[in-house]
Design an enzyme around this catalytic site. Structure first.
Site, PDB file in Angstrom:
ATOM      1  N   LYS A 112       0.823  -1.209   0.000  1.00 34.31           N
ATOM      2  CA  LYS A 112       0.000   0.000   0.000  1.00 34.31           C
ATOM      3  C   LYS A 112       0.854   1.255   0.000  1.00 34.31           C
ATOM      4  O   LYS A 112       0.525   2.235  -0.661  1.00 34.31           O
ATOM      5  CB  LYS A 112      -0.940   0.022   1.215  1.00 34.31           C
ATOM      6  CG  LYS A 112      -2.078  -0.968   1.118  1.00 34.31           C
ATOM      7  CD  LYS A 112      -3.090  -0.711   2.232  1.00 34.31           C
ATOM      8  CE  LYS A 112      -4.072  -1.868   2.370  1.00 34.31           C
ATOM      9  NZ  LYS A 112      -4.914  -1.736   3.565  1.00 34.31           N
ATOM     10  N   LYS A 195      -5.481 -11.672  -6.584  1.00 36.89           N
ATOM     11  CA  LYS A 195      -6.695 -11.798  -5.771  1.00 36.89           C
ATOM     12  C   LYS A 195      -7.702 -10.723  -6.168  1.00 36.89           C
ATOM     13  O   LYS A 195      -7.307  -9.626  -6.603  1.00 36.89           O
ATOM     14  CB  LYS A 195      -6.355 -11.707  -4.282  1.00 36.89           C
ATOM     15  CG  LYS A 195      -6.027 -10.318  -3.807  1.00 36.89           C
ATOM     16  CD  LYS A 195      -5.995 -10.183  -2.287  1.00 36.89           C
ATOM     17  CE  LYS A 195      -5.668  -8.724  -1.967  1.00 36.89           C
ATOM     18  NZ  LYS A 195      -5.353  -8.434  -0.606  1.00 36.89           N
ATOM     19  N   LYS A 198     -10.561  -4.375  -4.652  1.00 37.56           N
ATOM     20  CA  LYS A 198     -11.025  -3.102  -5.219  1.00 37.56           C
ATOM     21  C   LYS A 198      -9.896  -2.388  -5.954  1.00 37.56           C
ATOM     22  O   LYS A 198     -10.115  -1.727  -6.953  1.00 37.56           O
ATOM     23  CB  LYS A 198     -11.514  -2.182  -4.091  1.00 37.56           C
ATOM     24  CG  LYS A 198     -12.793  -2.657  -3.481  1.00 37.56           C
ATOM     25  CD  LYS A 198     -13.977  -1.811  -3.909  1.00 37.56           C
ATOM     26  CE  LYS A 198     -15.231  -2.487  -3.437  1.00 37.56           C
ATOM     27  NZ  LYS A 198     -16.459  -1.880  -3.843  1.00 37.56           N
TER      28      LYS A 198
HETATM   29  P1  TYM Z   1     -10.669  -6.070   4.395  1.00 38.34           P
HETATM   30  O1  TYM Z   1     -11.722  -5.091   4.718  1.00 38.34           O
HETATM   31  O2  TYM Z   1      -9.659  -5.739   3.362  1.00 38.34           O
HETATM   32  O3  TYM Z   1     -11.335  -7.431   3.933  1.00 38.34           O
HETATM   33  C1  TYM Z   1     -12.344  -8.072   4.693  1.00 38.34           C
HETATM   34  C2  TYM Z   1     -12.140  -9.583   4.630  1.00 38.34           C
HETATM   35  O4  TYM Z   1     -12.224 -10.042   3.274  1.00 38.34           O
HETATM   36  C3  TYM Z   1     -11.123 -10.906   3.014  1.00 38.34           C
HETATM   37  N1  TYM Z   1     -10.800 -10.828   1.574  1.00 38.34           N
HETATM   38  C4  TYM Z   1     -10.675 -11.892   0.759  1.00 38.34           C
HETATM   39  N2  TYM Z   1     -10.819 -13.212   0.989  1.00 38.34           N
HETATM   40  C5  TYM Z   1     -10.651 -14.040  -0.064  1.00 38.34           C
HETATM   41  N3  TYM Z   1     -10.372 -13.612  -1.314  1.00 38.34           N
HETATM   42  C6  TYM Z   1     -10.219 -12.303  -1.593  1.00 38.34           C
HETATM   43  N4  TYM Z   1      -9.967 -11.900  -2.829  1.00 38.34           N
HETATM   44  C7  TYM Z   1     -10.374 -11.377  -0.520  1.00 38.34           C
HETATM   45  N5  TYM Z   1     -10.301 -10.027  -0.440  1.00 38.34           N
HETATM   46  C8  TYM Z   1     -10.566  -9.712   0.847  1.00 38.34           C
HETATM   47  C9  TYM Z   1     -10.003 -10.377   3.886  1.00 38.34           C
HETATM   48  O5  TYM Z   1      -9.020 -11.348   4.086  1.00 38.34           O
HETATM   49  C10 TYM Z   1     -10.758 -10.009   5.140  1.00 38.34           C
HETATM   50  O6  TYM Z   1     -10.896 -11.117   6.001  1.00 38.34           O
HETATM   51  N6  TYM Z   1      -7.287  -5.695   8.038  1.00 38.34           N
HETATM   52  C11 TYM Z   1      -8.614  -6.225   7.737  1.00 38.34           C
HETATM   53  C12 TYM Z   1      -9.708  -5.715   8.642  1.00 38.34           C
HETATM   54  C13 TYM Z   1      -9.477  -5.895  10.109  1.00 38.34           C
HETATM   55  C14 TYM Z   1      -9.524  -7.118  10.834  1.00 38.34           C
HETATM   56  C15 TYM Z   1      -9.316  -6.756  12.183  1.00 38.34           C
HETATM   57  C16 TYM Z   1      -9.721  -8.435  10.468  1.00 38.34           C
HETATM   58  C17 TYM Z   1      -9.234  -4.908  11.008  1.00 38.34           C
HETATM   59  N7  TYM Z   1      -9.139  -5.408  12.263  1.00 38.34           N
HETATM   60  C18 TYM Z   1      -9.292  -7.724  13.181  1.00 38.34           C
HETATM   61  C19 TYM Z   1      -9.679  -9.407  11.472  1.00 38.34           C
HETATM   62  C20 TYM Z   1      -9.468  -9.039  12.807  1.00 38.34           C
HETATM   63  C21 TYM Z   1      -8.974  -5.793   6.320  1.00 38.34           C
HETATM   64  O7  TYM Z   1      -8.534  -4.806   5.832  1.00 38.34           O
HETATM   65  O8  TYM Z   1      -9.942  -6.537   5.728  1.00 38.34           O
END
Ligand code: TYM
Length: 332
Positions: A112, A195, A198
């Site tokens: 990022k 993957k 967005k």
């Molecule tokens: P975020 O908002 O980017 O994504 C939410 C969840 O979607 C999963 N994900 C995917 N899984 C499979 N294939 C894909 N192409 C794909 N794209 C996204 C992500 O792995 C995620 O589980 N850092 C985290 C948010 C967060 C969090 C936490 C998660 C903040 N605090 C505490 C767990 C525990 C994030 O940005 O997810």
């Protein structure tokens, strides 16, 4: 009941299929068997610039989508991260236990910040994973249901929990990642080697759950496959077809071997047409239900208020314990 915690960012527009299959779907099933805490991570969202009005709207939109996906406020605790100030408070303590080099090795940060340029990337983006550590440890979560891209952050959580416990005495549960193999990584429909996301996708390869269902069907029908004709699950040799099979299998609860059998001797067109139909059947009610929650912001806000209250009760207790362990003088 063992405890789970997870979070999702309030992105503009809607969640995508990777978010749903990789994470949210598991959240829905885990609320039946676990003491489940799920949150919309607005503190994480501001690690990159956000328009205030949009952030607020996207936070409600994210909560509405989670409810539409099947989270039930009677069965889980659904809340907004900024409603629970303990997240930022514990994050500070965790920041002070994290090595600078250790944080620098986080691959999501490297990706990022490379995109934004070193001078534009915020310090918040740098400490993003540490806030995530605090999110998880505050609830003494045993498991964290996420997609593969979050694995490194869960590893950091384990390291910091162990470090804190080692230095100050047993305080935090050391959590593990809950990642289902079949849906750990959903790929872009146009570029099945990356993957679905967005930022990385062309719009054509990205399934937004709130798109017009006809758009979704079209994207599925124009998914990139390969020049072979056999429908077989083989992620190495046939990433496009395998991705479609994973999506199809998960959405319908059919095993991949059964799908391979069903499409034996048939072409990619048949698979895509059927999957497009399955997708439309999934997104149509999802879209309607999301809209219903959005049309009633008072109900939505009160669900989130109750969730925050339940979350705070747990978070406050853990934070008080951690503060005491660290040696902060209690305010009398
Ligand atoms: P975020 O908002 O980017 O994504 C939410 C969840 O979607 C999963 N994900 C995917 N899984 C499979 N294939 C894909 N192409 C794909 N794209 C996204 C992500 O792995 C995620 O589980 N850092 C985290 C948010 C967060 C969090 C936490 C998660 C903040 N605090 C505490 C767990 C525990 C994030 O940005 O997810």
């Amino acid at each position: 009941r063992p405890r789970v915690l997870s979070g999702i960012q309030p992105t503009a527009g809607s969640f995508h299929l990777g978010n749903y299959l990789g994470a949210v779907r598991q959240w829905v099933s885990l609320q039946e068997s676990h003491d489940a805490f799920y949150m919309v991570v607005d503190l994480h969202a501001i690690t990159v610039p956000q328009d205030p009005a949009e952030l607020r709207a996207n936070t409600r939109l994210a909560a509405a989508q989670l409810l539409a996906a099947g989270l039930d406020p009677e069965r889980c605790t659904l809340f907004v991260q900024s409603h629970v100030p303990e997240h930022a408070q514990l994050a500070w303590v965790m920041n002070c236990l994290t090595g600078f080099g250790e944080a620098s090795r986080m691959t999501q940060f490297k990706d990022k910040s490379a995109k934004q340029g070193a001078d534009r990337a915020s310090v918040g983006l740098f400490t993003y994973p540490v806030l995530q550590v605090a999110d998880i440890l505050l609830y003494q979560a045993h498991q964290v249901p996420v997609g593969e891209d979050q694995r490194q952050h869960i590893e950091l959580t384990r390291d910091l929990a162990e470090r804190f416990n080692g230095r100050f005495g047993e305080t935090f549960t050391v959590p593990s990642a809950y990642i289902l193999k079949e849906t750990a990584k959903i790929y872009d429909l146009q570029e099945p080697s990356i993957k679905m996301s967005k930022s990385a996708s062309t719009p054509k390869g990205l399934i937004n759950l709130l798109d017009d269902p006809r758009t979704t069907a079209k994207k599925v029908r124009s998914a990139v496959t390969d020049t072979d004709t056999v429908i077989r699950f083989d992620p190495e040799a046939k990433p496009g077809v395998s991705n479609l099979l994973s999506i199809y299998a998960t959405l319908t609860g059919t095993g991949i071997p059964a799908l391979e059998e069903k499409y034996a001797g048939k072409g990619y067109g048949a698979l895509k047409t059927d999957l497009a139909e399955v997708m439309v059947e999934f997104v149509t009610p999802f879209r309607e239900q999301t809209q219903q929650y959005l049309d009633d912001p008072e109900t939505l806000d009160s669900i989130l208020a109750k969730g925050a209250e339940k979350a705070r009760a747990v978070a406050a207790e853990t934070l008080a314990h951690a503060y005491d362990r660290v040696g902060f003088l209690p305010a009398k």
